[in-house]
Design a protein around this motif. Structure first.
Motif, PDB file in Angstrom:
ATOM      1  N   ILE A 309      23.613  84.230 -13.671  1.00 13.79           N
ATOM      2  CA  ILE A 309      24.966  83.733 -13.439  1.00 13.79           C
ATOM      3  C   ILE A 309      25.149  82.406 -14.164  1.00 13.79           C
ATOM      4  O   ILE A 309      24.343  81.491 -14.009  1.00 13.79           O
ATOM      5  N   ALA A 310      26.193  82.322 -14.931  1.00 12.76           N
ATOM      6  CA  ALA A 310      26.560  81.075 -15.601  1.00 12.76           C
ATOM      7  C   ALA A 310      27.793  80.509 -14.912  1.00 12.76           C
ATOM      8  O   ALA A 310      28.779  81.223 -14.705  1.00 12.76           O
ATOM      9  N   LYS A 311      27.724  79.248 -14.523  1.00 11.48           N
ATOM     10  CA  LYS A 311      28.853  78.590 -13.874  1.00 11.48           C
ATOM     11  C   LYS A 311      29.656  77.836 -14.932  1.00 11.48           C
ATOM     12  O   LYS A 311      29.114  76.996 -15.654  1.00 11.48           O
ATOM     13  N   VAL A 312      30.922  78.153 -15.023  1.00 12.67           N
ATOM     14  CA  VAL A 312      31.820  77.489 -15.974  1.00 12.67           C
ATOM     15  C   VAL A 312      32.962  76.882 -15.174  1.00 12.67           C
ATOM     16  O   VAL A 312      33.814  77.599 -14.662  1.00 12.67           O
ATOM     17  N   GLN A 313      32.943  75.580 -15.032  1.00  8.95           N
ATOM     18  CA  GLN A 313      33.948  74.887 -14.227  1.00  8.95           C
ATOM     19  C   GLN A 313      34.946  74.201 -15.143  1.00  8.95           C
ATOM     20  O   GLN A 313      34.594  73.299 -15.889  1.00  8.95           O
ATOM     21  N   GLU A 314      36.191  74.661 -15.091  1.00 10.99           N
ATOM     22  CA  GLU A 314      37.260  74.127 -15.932  1.00 10.99           C
ATOM     23  C   GLU A 314      36.831  74.046 -17.394  1.00 10.99           C
ATOM     24  O   GLU A 314      37.045  73.059 -18.078  1.00 10.99           O
ATOM     25  N   GLY A 315      36.194  75.119 -17.858  1.00 13.40           N
ATOM     26  CA  GLY A 315      35.809  75.214 -19.257  1.00 13.40           C
ATOM     27  C   GLY A 315      34.478  74.603 -19.602  1.00 13.40           C
ATOM     28  O   GLY A 315      33.996  74.782 -20.722  1.00 13.40           O
ATOM     29  N   MET A 316      33.841  73.888 -18.677  1.00  9.38           N
ATOM     30  CA  MET A 316      32.559  73.241 -18.961  1.00  9.38           C
ATOM     31  C   MET A 316      31.420  74.090 -18.424  1.00  9.38           C
ATOM     32  O   MET A 316      31.330  74.337 -17.217  1.00  9.38           O
ATOM     33  N   LEU A 317      30.549  74.538 -19.321  1.00  8.74           N
ATOM     34  CA  LEU A 317      29.346  75.250 -18.909  1.00  8.74           C
ATOM     35  C   LEU A 317      28.444  74.277 -18.172  1.00  8.74           C
ATOM     36  O   LEU A 317      28.058  73.242 -18.709  1.00  8.74           O
ATOM     37  N   ARG A 318      28.084  74.606 -16.937  1.00  6.15           N
ATOM     38  CA  ARG A 318      27.371  73.655 -16.092  1.00  6.15           C
ATOM     39  C   ARG A 318      25.970  74.103 -15.716  1.00  6.15           C
ATOM     40  O   ARG A 318      25.092  73.286 -15.477  1.00  6.15           O
ATOM     41  N   ASP A 319      25.733  75.418 -15.676  1.00  5.14           N
ATOM     42  CA  ASP A 319      24.459  75.842 -15.122  1.00  5.14           C
ATOM     43  C   ASP A 319      24.227  77.321 -15.381  1.00  5.14           C
ATOM     44  O   ASP A 319      25.172  78.101 -15.507  1.00  5.14           O
ATOM     45  N   PHE A 320      22.965  77.717 -15.497  1.00  2.00           N
ATOM     46  CA  PHE A 320      22.523  79.106 -15.474  1.00  2.00           C
ATOM     47  C   PHE A 320      21.527  79.241 -14.329  1.00  2.00           C
ATOM     48  O   PHE A 320      20.671  78.381 -14.144  1.00  2.00           O
ATOM     49  N   TYR A 321      21.626  80.311 -13.566  1.00  2.00           N
ATOM     50  CA  TYR A 321      20.569  80.558 -12.579  1.00  2.00           C
ATOM     51  C   TYR A 321      20.425  82.055 -12.325  1.00  2.00           C
ATOM     52  O   TYR A 321      21.382  82.816 -12.403  1.00  2.00           O
ATOM     53  N   MET A 322      19.194  82.457 -12.074  1.00  2.00           N
ATOM     54  CA  MET A 322      18.854  83.858 -11.866  1.00  2.00           C
ATOM     55  C   MET A 322      18.918  84.198 -10.389  1.00  2.00           C
ATOM     56  O   MET A 322      18.534  83.387  -9.540  1.00  2.00           O
ATOM     57  N   GLN A 323      19.419  85.396 -10.091  1.00  2.00           N
ATOM     58  CA  GLN A 323      19.520  85.851  -8.700  1.00  2.00           C
ATOM     59  C   GLN A 323      18.951  87.263  -8.618  1.00  2.00           C
ATOM     60  O   GLN A 323      19.253  88.124  -9.459  1.00  2.00           O
ATOM     61  N   GLU A 324      18.118  87.498  -7.627  1.00  2.00           N
ATOM     62  CA  GLU A 324      17.556  88.825  -7.428  1.00  2.00           C
ATOM     63  C   GLU A 324      18.593  89.749  -6.785  1.00  2.00           C
ATOM     64  O   GLU A 324      19.353  89.332  -5.912  1.00  2.00           O
ATOM     65  N   LEU A 325      18.616  90.999  -7.215  1.00  2.00           N
ATOM     66  CA  LEU A 325      19.425  92.006  -6.538  1.00  2.00           C
ATOM     67  C   LEU A 325      18.584  92.567  -5.394  1.00  2.00           C
ATOM     68  O   LEU A 325      17.433  92.978  -5.602  1.00  2.00           O
ATOM     69  N   THR A 326      19.132  92.563  -4.199  1.00  2.00           N
ATOM     70  CA  THR A 326      18.379  93.018  -3.035  1.00  2.00           C
ATOM     71  C   THR A 326      18.210  94.530  -3.062  1.00  2.00           C
ATOM     72  O   THR A 326      18.919  95.251  -3.779  1.00  2.00           O
ATOM     73  N   ALA A 327      17.268  95.007  -2.256  1.00  2.00           N
ATOM     74  CA  ALA A 327      17.050  96.450  -2.155  1.00  2.00           C
ATOM     75  C   ALA A 327      18.306  97.145  -1.651  1.00  2.00           C
ATOM     76  O   ALA A 327      18.644  98.246  -2.097  1.00  2.00           O
ATOM     77  N   ALA A 328      19.016  96.493  -0.743  1.00  2.00           N
ATOM     78  CA  ALA A 328      20.262  97.068  -0.215  1.00  2.00           C
ATOM     79  C   ALA A 328      21.289  97.238  -1.317  1.00  2.00           C
ATOM     80  O   ALA A 328      22.015  98.236  -1.370  1.00  2.00           O
ATOM     81  N   ASP A 329      21.349  96.246  -2.202  1.00  2.00           N
ATOM     82  CA  ASP A 329      22.285  96.339  -3.318  1.00  2.00           C
ATOM     83  C   ASP A 329      21.958  97.539  -4.195  1.00  2.00           C
ATOM     84  O   ASP A 329      22.841  98.312  -4.578  1.00  2.00           O
ATOM     85  N   GLN A 330      20.673  97.714  -4.505  1.00  2.00           N
ATOM     86  CA  GLN A 330      20.279  98.746  -5.452  1.00  2.00           C
ATOM     87  C   GLN A 330      20.360 100.135  -4.852  1.00  2.00           C
ATOM     88  O   GLN A 330      20.541 101.117  -5.577  1.00  2.00           O
ATOM     89  N   GLU A 331      20.259 100.249  -3.537  1.00  2.00           N
ATOM     90  CA  GLU A 331      20.317 101.560  -2.893  1.00  2.00           C
ATOM     91  C   GLU A 331      21.718 102.149  -2.903  1.00  2.00           C
ATOM     92  O   GLU A 331      21.895 103.345  -2.770  1.00  2.00           O
ATOM     93  N   THR A 332      22.732 101.330  -3.082  1.00  2.00           N
ATOM     94  CA  THR A 332      24.114 101.822  -3.031  1.00  2.00           C
ATOM     95  C   THR A 332      24.478 102.619  -4.272  1.00  2.00           C
ATOM     96  O   THR A 332      25.456 103.352  -4.264  1.00  2.00           O
ATOM     97  N   GLY A 333      23.740 102.472  -5.367  1.00  2.00           N
ATOM     98  CA  GLY A 333      24.094 103.147  -6.601  1.00  2.00           C
ATOM     99  C   GLY A 333      25.072 102.348  -7.427  1.00  2.00           C
ATOM    100  O   GLY A 333      25.360 102.690  -8.557  1.00  2.00           O
ATOM    101  N   ALA A 334      25.621 101.310  -6.835  1.00  2.00           N
ATOM    102  CA  ALA A 334      26.529 100.406  -7.553  1.00  2.00           C
ATOM    103  C   ALA A 334      26.087  98.985  -7.215  1.00  2.00           C
ATOM    104  O   ALA A 334      26.797  98.236  -6.544  1.00  2.00           O
ATOM    105  N   ALA A 335      24.903  98.661  -7.683  1.00  2.00           N
ATOM    106  CA  ALA A 335      24.293  97.380  -7.315  1.00  2.00           C
ATOM    107  C   ALA A 335      25.149  96.197  -7.716  1.00  2.00           C
ATOM    108  O   ALA A 335      25.237  95.214  -6.978  1.00  2.00           O
ATOM    109  N   CYS A 336      25.790  96.286  -8.889  1.00  2.00           N
ATOM    110  CA  CYS A 336      26.611  95.162  -9.341  1.00  2.00           C
ATOM    111  C   CYS A 336      27.788  94.934  -8.405  1.00  2.00           C
ATOM    112  O   CYS A 336      28.080  93.795  -8.019  1.00  2.00           O
TER     113      CYS A 336
END
Length: 407
Positions: A309-336
């Protein structure tokens, strides 16, 4: 345990690096067109200034953010320093340091002035210890300005391009502010050139009588009525449109001015103008890390089991950070979709830019808050938003390669 530097972990690419101490706090932000080479110099050179030696001793981790080119790394470094205020970045901590814009003031008789963006709005977690990967942070809700929608109506004197920028839904404010300018000397030269070329006023308070600048041909004398306010505003609008283009049109105007200097045998001024033209010609046509927009965006690149995830606040790139997709997310077939609904249920930005979404209508409906506008979800195929998504993808792939390097 002291930090061990492995050159192969870092790419030979442009970007910024964030050095952190054992508590996870960012102590230094730097940039380079070749990150591997620059970072290697901290650990392999024998002779360093005392400050650098002390910095290296405190390093516990180094985070990297990739960008497209060197100018983007300069702009991103400036923003990150303003946001995090690292101890070892003393020179660029001030809010009026670094890269500024030019803007036409919202006055009945506007003038061109230097503008520094406010980079103080920092999520709460940035003041707390961090460690890689950067933890999920709370996104502040954008605060609506009830008067924003009526700015253009209340200020009929604004040039046309500025009225468009006053619309709170406008994507870009580049029609009101111009830049940013990596070189303050070049920015000031552009300011002087445009002000002189269009004979704009430079006085902060409009006098009752024309000053010396009018008599030497550098001001239109609007204060004393030598030009009507309406005609002056039309001229100011022309100056704004010239700066909006900020490329061939501006260069052509500067070449013309250089020719005028040469014809008058003012060769020093002509040479100075040519030097600034050369600087402008070397500037990149496009950069995406610092733009003038009034919306907050999250850019999400979904990979296998993780999302960056990249955070862009009022046009300014501020941060990148990685997030794990949980097992519950992936089991739905539409994890995103599942991740978007759970991740942004409490607070959300104005727009989500994603590489994958199965049912955007369902996601928008799930995240629709009472009385709020529908969330904008975009899957770009071209343009600036696509470039942001590609940058997010590049950083995702780099972090995956880095994880494999350590495994």
């Amino acid at each position: 345990m002291s930090f061990v530097f492995h050159a192969g972990e870092y790419p030979e690419a442009p970007g910024c690096y964030l050095m952190k101490n054992a508590a996870g706090r960012i102590i230094y932000v730097g940039k380079s067109k070749n990150l591997r080479s620059r970072l290697r110099s901290y650990f392999q050179q024998r002779k360093h200034r005392k400050k650098i030696v002390q910095l290296v001793q405190e390093i516990a981790a180094i985070e990297v953010v990739l960008v497209n080119n060197e100018p983007e790394s300069l702009l991103l470094e400036n923003n990150l320093i303003k946001i995090h205020k690292p101890y070892y970045n003393r020179a660029l901590k001030r809010d009026n340091s670094g890269y500024a814009y030019l803007q036409l003031t919202a006055e009945p008789v506007p003038r061109l002035d230097v503008f520094y963006r406010n980079r103080k709005s920092t999520p709460d977690h940035l003041d707390k210890p961090q460690r890689y990967p950067l933890h999920r942070k709370k996104q502040q809700k954008p605060t609506a300005d009830p008067s924003a929608g009526s700015i253009a109506r209340e200020l009929p004197h604004l040039p046309k391009v500025m009225k468009q920028a006053a619309d709170p839904l406008a994507v870009s404010l580049n029609q009101q502010r111009f830049g940013p300018y990596p070189s303050s000397r070049f920015r000031n030269a552009v300011l002087e050139f445009v002000t002189d070329h269009f004979r704009l006023r430079t006085c902060r308070t409009l006098p009752k009588r024309a000053c010396l600048l009018y008599h030497i041909g550098k001001c239109s004398g609007v204060c004393e009525g030598w030009i009507s306010e309406e005609a002056y505003r039309d001229t100011a609008s022309q100056a704004a449109e010239l700066l909006v283009n900020n490329g061939e049109t501006l260069i052509a105007a500067m070449y013309s001015k250089m020719g005028d200097y040469a014809e008058r045998l003012e060769f020093e001024k002509a040479e100075n103008m040519l030097r600034h033209i050369r600087i402008l010609e070397r500037l990149p046509v496009k950069q995406i890390v610092d733009r003038e927009v009034i919306v907050n965006q999250d850019v999400l690149y979904f990979g296998e089991g993780q999302v960056l995830i990249a955070k862009v606040q009022e046009g300014m790139l501020r941060d990148f950070y990685m997030q794990e997709l949980t097992a519950a997310d992936q089991e739905t077939g539409a994890a995103c979709d599942s991740f978007l609904i759970s991740h942004y249920r409490a607070e959300r930005p104005d727009e989500l830019i994603v590489n994958r979404v199965v049912d955007p209508r369902k996601v928008r409906a799930s995240l629709r808050a009472a009385g709020s506008k529908p969330l904008l979800i975009t899957q770009p195929k071209r343009g600036l938003k696509y470039d942001l998504l590609k940058l997010c993808k590049d950083n995702y792939e780099y972090r995956m390669r880095r994880d494999q390097y350590h495994s």
